[in-house]
Design an enzyme around this catalytic site. Structure first.
Site, PDB file in Angstrom:
ATOM      1  N   GLU A 146     -15.724  -5.003  11.160  1.00 32.75           N
ATOM      2  CA  GLU A 146     -15.029  -3.758  11.590  1.00 32.75           C
ATOM      3  C   GLU A 146     -15.953  -2.956  12.898  1.00 32.75           C
ATOM      4  O   GLU A 146     -15.467  -2.499  13.573  1.00 32.75           O
ATOM      5  CB  GLU A 146     -14.807  -2.721  10.408  1.00 32.75           C
ATOM      6  CG  GLU A 146     -14.109  -1.562  10.587  1.00 32.75           C
ATOM      7  CD  GLU A 146     -13.843  -0.673   9.611  1.00 32.75           C
ATOM      8  OE1 GLU A 146     -14.545  -0.966   8.523  1.00 32.75           O
ATOM      9  OE2 GLU A 146     -13.047   0.468   9.674  1.00 32.75           O
TER      10      GLU A 146
ATOM     11  N   ASP B 153     -13.542   9.100  12.865  1.00 29.45           N
ATOM     12  CA  ASP B 153     -13.314  10.092  11.371  1.00 29.45           C
ATOM     13  C   ASP B 153     -14.602  10.974  11.538  1.00 29.45           C
ATOM     14  O   ASP B 153     -14.823  12.246  11.198  1.00 29.45           O
ATOM     15  CB  ASP B 153     -13.297   9.195  10.089  1.00 29.45           C
ATOM     16  CG  ASP B 153     -12.042   8.448  10.114  1.00 29.45           C
ATOM     17  OD1 ASP B 153     -11.419   8.395  11.409  1.00 29.45           O
ATOM     18  OD2 ASP B 153     -11.639   7.662   9.241  1.00 29.45           O
TER      19      ASP B 153
END
Ligand code: DGY
Length: 413
Positions: free
Chosen positions: A386, A159
């Site tokens: 993550e 992103d």
């Protein structure tokens, strides 16, 4: 650790699909599902197939596969289905993500001990994959250049990569209706994209929604249009897997092979000799984006001329300078480097996994082992997070994260 990883997948299982992380990402994400299926495959192949079947319930009639399928309601995520306004059941977003699926199907087909089941599942998935690849090559590369475009940083999966800073700066921050981010409830702000990024992410969503997600109009009028080297490399790797699947299943492999060969020729234009790796291309301006990121190594998944491979080995050394763990998403000496902020520095499990595959393909076994060993070491000391700080090994972002658990299982397998 193996038991813990399996437990995470089971705990994130919502009945046929796996959420990437409880709270932070409470639905089914496209590329997460591919990686997660690789983990399921190590102890429950039937469940691995089901992950993919469930994902394709989100596929549109034109072949498009959205990046999130909203199988159930969850007010804890923004932007939810009401913002996307997509007319599909189950509800979905209107953007896609790197199509790392055909290689997963090929992997499952090759390793499932129940051959009749594997063939049945692969036959179910094959036409759906072909429809997805056809959509991408047709509507995201309308002139047939061999490079597909992405319309939003979310489509790259990376992103807030600094590679998107310049093209994203041309996207207005508004006007927008009032909105409230939900990611910051789950993860500290300094580990997530910035506010101004989010405003532009949302502006783009509303721009495509107002065009009814029509693929031709959206491509033509996209305020953000980039040939992401990561997305293109993964798509070509998936085209190659699709051709292999076609051969095994007795289907026609000519089309996927044609896409592959056209794409291999096209990505050569993205090679940067000085950097020794590939860059993305700003399709709006027709200029390369001179930003080194870990995505620039992903063409290693593909057949490449030997000099390219050796140059990339050198560039890997540059990414390693000053870090403790490979592979930082941005080289540490780069002004954009932020070791804790999402795609601007941290180590990401799927990148280590994919690059290790690519390095092995080219016989760079020491480098491949290093990427795998660093990933395993990070997980064993910081947990199934993550992403990770490449300098300190600190675990960041979501906890009990599905792709981390799954790729840990896949690597140890
Ligand atoms: C998010 O919500 O942060 C995702 O990356 C978008 O898909």
């Amino acid at each position: 650790m193996v038991e813990m990883a399996r437990w995470i997948l089971r705990n994130n299982d919502r009945g046929g699909y796996t959420v990437p992380a409880r709270g932070l990402y409470p639905f089914q994400w496209l590329w997460d599902s591919g990686f997660t299926a690789l983990g399921w495959a190590t102890f429950d192949p039937e469940r691995a197939w089901l992950e993919l079947r469930t994902l394709f319930r989100g596929q549109w009639l034109n072949g498009f596969l959205p990046h999130i399928v909203f199988h159930s309601e969850d007010p804890g995520y923004f932007p939810g289905p009401e913002i996307w306004g997509v007319d599909h059941q189950p509800q979905t977003t209107g953007l896609t993500q790197p199509p790392f699926l055909a290689p997963v199907v090929l992997h499952l087909l090759q390793r499932d001990p129940d051959r009749p089941r594997a063939l049945r599942e692969a036959r179910y998935l094959y036409p759906r994959l072909l429809a997805l690849h056809t959509f991408l090559h047709r509507y995201r590369d309308p002139e047939g250049t061999g490079l597909v475009g992405v319309l939003h940083p979310w489509e790259t999966g990376m992103d807030n990569s600094p590679a998107w800073d310049v093209p994203l700066a041309r996207v207005p921050e508004g006007p927008l209706p009032p909105f409230q981010r939900r990611d910051l409830v789950h993860v500290p702000g300094e580990q997530r994209p910035r506010e101004e990024d989010y405003r532009r992410y949302l502006y783009l969503v509303l721009a495509y929604r107002s065009r009814g997600y029509d693929p031709e109009t959206c491509y033509r009028e996209a305020p953000f249009l980039v040939a992401d080297i990561g997305f293109n490399a993964i798509l070509l790797y998936a085209d190659e897997a699709l051709a292999r699947l076609a051969e095994i299943l007795g289907e026609e492999s000519k089309q996927p092979l044609a896409w592959l060969h056209r794409g291999l020729a096209a990505i050569e234009a993205l090679w940067n000799e000085k950097a020794g790796l590939y860059h993305s291309l700003d399709l709006r301006l027709g200029v390369p984006i001179p930003q080194d990121t870990s995505a620039g190594f992903l063409p290693l998944l593909l057949p490449l001329p030997r000099p390219r491979v050796l140059k990339m080995r050198k560039a890997l050394g540059r990414f390693a300078q000053g870090t403790t763990y490979l592979l930082p998403s941005v080289p540490p000496h780069d002004p954009a480097f932020e070791p804790r902020r999402y795609w601007r520095g941290p180590v990401w499990p799927p990148v280590n996994y994919l690059l290790a595959l690519g390095l092995r393909r080219h016989g760079l076994l020491d480098e491949a082992s290093q990427l795998e060993a660093d990933f395993v070491a990070l997980v064993e000391q910081a947990g199934f997070r993550e992403y990770f700080n490449p300098l300190t090994g600190e675990g960041l972002g979501g906890k009990e994260f599905s792709w981390t658990a799954a790729l840990y299982l896949a690597l140890l397998d």
